[in-house]
Design a protein around this motif. Structure first.
Motif, mmCIF file in Angstrom:
data_model
loop_
_atom_site.group_PDB
_atom_site.id
_atom_site.type_symbol
_atom_site.label_atom_id
_atom_site.label_comp_id
_atom_site.label_asym_id
_atom_site.label_seq_id
_atom_site.Cartn_x
_atom_site.Cartn_y
_atom_site.Cartn_z
ATOM 1 N N GLY A 16 0.893 -1.139 -0.123
ATOM 2 C CA GLY A 16 0.082 -0.093 -0.022
ATOM 3 C C GLY A 16 0.835 1.094 0.070
ATOM 4 N N ASP A 17 2.214 1.077 -0.175
ATOM 5 C CA ASP A 17 3.154 2.112 -0.263
ATOM 6 C C ASP A 17 2.973 2.748 -1.544
ATOM 7 O OD1 ASP A 17 3.817 2.044 2.479
ATOM 8 O OD2 ASP A 17 5.330 0.635 2.106
ATOM 9 N N PHE A 18 2.753 4.131 -1.675
ATOM 10 C CA PHE A 18 2.803 5.163 -3.021
ATOM 11 C C PHE A 18 3.566 6.037 -2.830
ATOM 12 C CE2 PHE A 18 -0.761 2.168 -3.388
ATOM 13 C CZ PHE A 18 -0.610 1.842 -4.861
ATOM 14 N N GLU A 212 -12.690 4.704 -3.886
ATOM 15 C CA GLU A 212 -12.560 5.985 -3.002
ATOM 16 C C GLU A 212 -11.306 6.115 -2.027
ATOM 17 O OE1 GLU A 212 -16.153 8.363 -1.515
ATOM 18 O OE2 GLU A 212 -16.991 6.130 -1.668
ATOM 19 N N LEU A 213 -10.708 6.941 -1.862
ATOM 20 C CA LEU A 213 -9.686 7.083 -0.721
ATOM 21 C C LEU A 213 -10.319 7.836 0.535
ATOM 22 C CD1 LEU A 213 -6.551 6.714 -0.296
ATOM 23 C CD2 LEU A 213 -6.325 8.986 -0.605
ATOM 24 N N ILE A 214 -10.288 7.127 1.562
ATOM 25 C CA ILE A 214 -10.984 7.631 2.751
ATOM 26 C C ILE A 214 -9.771 7.744 3.928
ATOM 27 C CG2 ILE A 214 -12.653 6.752 4.726
ATOM 28 C CD1 ILE A 214 -13.868 4.878 2.530
ATOM 29 N N ARG A 215 -10.185 8.804 4.804
ATOM 30 C CA ARG A 215 -8.954 8.962 5.658
ATOM 31 C C ARG A 215 -9.948 8.647 7.194
ATOM 32 N NH1 ARG A 215 -4.794 13.595 6.798
ATOM 33 N NH2 ARG A 215 -4.271 13.005 8.947
ATOM 34 N N TYR A 220 -4.912 6.167 5.838
ATOM 35 C CA TYR A 220 -5.724 6.424 4.614
ATOM 36 C C TYR A 220 -6.144 4.929 4.335
ATOM 37 C CZ TYR A 220 -4.427 11.085 4.013
ATOM 38 O OH TYR A 220 -4.154 12.718 4.377
ATOM 39 N N HIS A 221 -7.454 4.669 3.772
ATOM 40 C CA HIS A 221 -7.739 3.548 3.155
ATOM 41 C C HIS A 221 -8.499 3.610 1.801
ATOM 42 C CE1 HIS A 221 -7.265 2.541 7.476
ATOM 43 N NE2 HIS A 221 -6.974 1.297 6.995
ATOM 44 N N LEU A 222 -8.193 2.487 1.167
ATOM 45 C CA LEU A 222 -8.943 2.436 -0.247
ATOM 46 C C LEU A 222 -10.129 1.497 -0.103
ATOM 47 C CD1 LEU A 222 -8.646 3.187 -3.404
ATOM 48 C CD2 LEU A 222 -7.935 0.900 -3.508
ATOM 49 N N ARG A 223 -11.506 2.091 -0.495
ATOM 50 C CA ARG A 223 -12.516 1.298 -0.738
ATOM 51 C C ARG A 223 -13.073 1.259 -2.206
ATOM 52 N NH1 ARG A 223 -17.238 3.194 3.217
ATOM 53 N NH2 ARG A 223 -17.220 4.930 1.523
ATOM 54 N N ALA A 224 -13.027 0.062 -2.791
ATOM 55 C CA ALA A 224 -13.456 -0.215 -4.116
ATOM 56 C C ALA A 224 -14.829 -0.636 -4.041
ATOM 57 C CB ALA A 224 -12.441 -1.126 -4.728
ATOM 58 N N PRO A 232 -5.277 -0.617 3.177
ATOM 59 C CA PRO A 232 -4.390 0.631 3.760
ATOM 60 C C PRO A 232 -3.674 1.031 2.599
ATOM 61 C CG PRO A 232 -4.224 -1.535 5.059
ATOM 62 C CD PRO A 232 -4.945 -1.796 3.849
ATOM 63 N N ILE A 233 -3.573 2.373 2.468
ATOM 64 C CA ILE A 233 -2.877 3.072 1.649
ATOM 65 C C ILE A 233 -1.807 4.297 2.366
ATOM 66 C CG2 ILE A 233 -2.870 4.667 -0.256
ATOM 67 C CD1 ILE A 233 -4.058 2.098 -1.213
ATOM 68 N N ARG A 234 -0.505 4.280 1.967
ATOM 69 C CA ARG A 234 0.249 5.156 2.568
ATOM 70 C C ARG A 234 1.023 5.893 1.648
ATOM 71 N NH1 ARG A 234 0.448 0.034 4.998
ATOM 72 N NH2 ARG A 234 1.828 -0.457 3.277
ATOM 73 N N PRO A 235 0.302 7.066 1.154
ATOM 74 C CA PRO A 235 0.939 7.978 0.348
ATOM 75 C C PRO A 235 2.016 9.059 0.898
ATOM 76 C CG PRO A 235 -1.164 8.987 1.046
ATOM 77 C CD PRO A 235 -0.878 7.507 1.700
ATOM 78 N N ARG A 236 3.077 9.314 0.075
ATOM 79 C CA ARG A 236 3.988 10.300 0.482
ATOM 80 C C ARG A 236 3.535 11.539 0.361
ATOM 81 N NH1 ARG A 236 9.683 8.935 -1.655
ATOM 82 N NH2 ARG A 236 10.464 10.450 -0.282
ATOM 83 N N ILE A 237 2.473 11.855 -0.589
ATOM 84 C CA ILE A 237 2.120 13.113 -1.380
ATOM 85 C C ILE A 237 0.725 12.964 -1.966
ATOM 86 C CG2 ILE A 237 3.187 13.390 -3.365
ATOM 87 C CD1 ILE A 237 3.497 16.413 -2.551
ATOM 88 N N ILE A 238 -0.194 13.979 -1.657
ATOM 89 C CA ILE A 238 -1.558 13.593 -2.488
ATOM 90 C C ILE A 238 -1.948 14.681 -3.558
ATOM 91 C CG2 ILE A 238 -4.087 13.670 -2.119
ATOM 92 C CD1 ILE A 238 -3.618 12.407 0.501
ATOM 93 N N VAL A 239 -2.261 14.243 -4.695
ATOM 94 C CA VAL A 239 -2.557 15.404 -5.670
ATOM 95 C C VAL A 239 -4.108 15.350 -5.804
ATOM 96 C CG1 VAL A 239 -2.504 16.055 -8.234
ATOM 97 C CG2 VAL A 239 -0.649 15.095 -6.868
ATOM 98 N N ASN A 240 -4.628 16.467 -5.439
ATOM 99 C CA ASN A 240 -6.073 16.577 -5.400
ATOM 100 C C ASN A 240 -6.583 17.365 -6.693
ATOM 101 O OD1 ASN A 240 -8.728 17.512 -4.945
ATOM 102 N ND2 ASN A 240 -8.455 18.566 -2.790
ATOM 103 N N ALA A 241 -7.114 16.415 -7.637
ATOM 104 C CA ALA A 241 -7.501 16.882 -9.019
ATOM 105 C C ALA A 241 -9.022 16.784 -8.933
ATOM 106 C CB ALA A 241 -6.961 16.217 -10.232
#
Length: 574
Positions: A16-18, A212-215, A220-224, A232-241
């Motif tokens: 889950g590391d991105f 969706e990415l949920i805090r 953070y978690h991903l729900r498909a 579980p998702i572990r981002p180093r940075i998020i791009v909000n688009a």
């Protein structure tokens, strides 16, 4: 569940590391995802609905420099837009093509003082533009593209020559001017091709629609869709688009102070368009877009679009982001504008085969007149761990440049160097695209023994990817189109499902094909496509009925296509 989606979820479970997570699968989010992934980063793109299903599916379908932005003094935006327009004409020639654009002009001097006032900061309502003001703008337009010019310069003509070429135009006209921009046939498909290219070129990255990415606290978690898992998702940075929903996303995904969360960054305006089936109007356009001012001095457009006429648009300020549709008063506004420039051509509401509307996610502005709100873009950073980079504003034409700009900020944050650029990278079916008018349909007809009509359909929809599609179709029963009015076959639908992230019937009808927007969809064709989708995706009869009803309701609610229209078209096509 398609194998590519199962594989994506399996890979996320394992790791889950991105380096970066991009929220929002519209054209800006896809552009950022593509550029970041090509730099060797591990990137996750998450879209809660279908890819390119929001504002990115509701543009005016123009790829343009923004002639009227000159009046606002936005020379940098115009220069960037013209550069990107010319790039897309080269990189995606199957979908982006030149569009001769003609402006009817009714006076000589009008608008000069108003344009000057705007240039020096006035945000008021513009006056009608006369010949001199338009000439000045077009001269600047040509000046910006003087190097490496690929489209012709502008041309002026008097009333006599204008009416000879466009006899249906109002006789009140005094002059006309023609310049060139471009149009895009299927923006939703071009967005998908960017994703497909990225999957091949940067397989370490993952794109998911209907997720969706949920805090949760500091996690953070991903729900498909259709799963109960919270990955579980572990981002180093998020791009909000997320476009018009950027402020909402800032609030839900960041731990920023409440005051910062409440400070708005986006100011939306609603734009509605009509698709009109009227042969007289289509003929009257004579292959050009007519770019004109309505009685309230707002700019309107009319141009040939896939055998129909695209007419628009409105520009209405909105207070909050939501799903929108073309309302009756907007329809009447556009039809009245058409009647002003082509007074002797009767366009009835029954000629409208489709309508669409979206919210333009523009930078926050206090301008009283919506046309004065900048169409530029910038990056707003929200502090946190991880931080958010918010993509504010922008338009379809500049997606590549905007994606590159946000990618550079992400790379700087991560301490990584840029490995490659995208300015010279062909997109999807634009790769190995044969030069020469009609060359691709001829090659497809010759190689696969298909008729010219189907070959032209494949060339327009898929470009050089049509060879891949027909390779798939070969050996399958693919000679009979599913409808007399459309060239689409069962094998083509099957290929779309397997290769283009299809999860719902609406994805196929509204975004993977042009069946809905061109008015070719009918009740019988819906059932034929549904039959293919249900078999391939393993839908039960109950699920298939739900998918059909969902499509019917969406067509009526948001696109003006009623069940009665679908049944009537079915009888017409019988």
């Amino acid at each position: 569940m398609p194998s590519f989606r199962e594989d994506a979820l399996r890979r996320i479970r394992q790791d889950g590391d991105f380096d970066a997570v991009v929220i929002g699968g519209g054209i800006n989010g896809i552009a950022a995802y593509r550029d970041l992934a090509l730099q060797g980063l591990r990137v996750l793109l998450v879209e809660r609905n279908d890819f390119s299903s929001g504002c990115s599916a509701a543009p005016s379908r123009m790829i343009h420099g923004g002639l009227r932005y000159l009046e606002n003094g936005e020379f940098g935006l115009v220069a960037e837009s013209l550069r990107e327009r010319d790039a897309l004409l080269t990189l995606a020639p199957h979908m982006v093509q030149p569009l001769p654009t003609t402006i009817p002009i009714f006076s000589m001097f009008s608008g000069l003082f108003n344009a000057a006032a705007t240039f020096f900061g006035s945000g008021g309502k513009p006056a009608s533009r006369g010949a001199l003001a338009i000439k000045a703008g077009l001269t600047l337009y040509d000046f910006v593209t003087r190097k490496n010019r690929i489209l012709p310069r502008h041309e002026f003509r008097g009333a006599g020559k204008t009416l000879k070429r466009w006899p249906g135009l109002t006789p009140d006209i005094r002059y006309s001017a023609t310049y060139y921009d471009a149009w895009i046939s299927q923006p939703e498909r071009l967005a998908l091709e960017l994703l497909i290219d990225t999957s091949a070129d940067a397989p370490q990255s993952i794109a998911l629609n209907y997720a969706e990415l949920i805090r949760n606290g500091n996690e953070y978690h991903l729900r498909a869709e259709e799963t109960d898992e919270m990955l579980p998702i572990r981002p180093r940075i998020i791009v909000n688009a997320t476009g018009a929903w950027i402020d909402e996303t800032i609030s839900t995904l960041s731990a920023a102070p409440a005051a910062e969360k409440q400070k708005p960054t986006v100011s939306g305006t609603k734009g509605s368009h009509l698709i009109i089936a009227n042969d007289a109007l289509l003929k009257a356009l004579n292959g050009h877009m007519i770019f004109f001012e309505n009685a309230d001095n707002r700019v309107c457009i009319l141009f040939p679009y896939l055998g129909r006429v695209l007419a628009g648009s409105t520009d209405i300020k909105v207070d909050r982001p939501e799903r929108v549709r073309c309302e009756p008063e907007e329809r009447d506004y556009i039809l009245e504008a058409v009647a002003q420039v082509f007074p002797d051509i009767t366009v009835d509401p029954s000629d409208i085969v489709f309508s669409f509307s979206g919210i333009r996610p523009l930078p926050r502005s206090d301008a009283a007149f919506t046309g004065r709100i900048s169409r530029s873009h910038f990056i707003h950073r929200v502090a946190g761990d991880p931080p958010q980079l918010c993509m504010i504003g922008g338009k379809w034409t500049t997606f590549r440049a905007f994606g590159e700009q946000v990618s550079d900020e992400v790379l700087a944050f991560l301490g990584r160097k840029r490995l490659t650029g995208t300015m010279n990278r062909p997109i999807g079916g634009g790769r190995n695209f044969p030069t020469g008018a009609g060359r691709l349909p001829a090659l497809l007809s010759e190689q696969f023994f298909i008729d010219r009509r189907r070959a032209e359909h494949l060339a327009l929809a898929y470009g050089s990817r049509a060879f891949e599609l027909m390779g798939f179709c070969r050996g399958r029963a693919d000679d009979a189109p599913l409808s007399e009015k459309s060239s689409i076959t069962a094998a083509e639908v099957l290929w779309l499902i397997r290769s283009e992230h299809v999860r719902h019937l609406t994805d196929l009808i509204l975004r993977r094909t042009t069946l809905a927007i061109t008015g070719l969809i009918d009740a019988g064709l819906i059932d034929a496509i549904l039959d293919v989708a249900a078999r391939e995706l393993g839908w039960s009869s109950t699920r298939a009925a739900v998918e059909r009803q969902r499509l019917i309701e969406e067509l009526e609610t948001f696109y003006g296509v009623t069940p009665v229209m679908l049944q009537h078209r079915c009888k017409e096509n019988a």
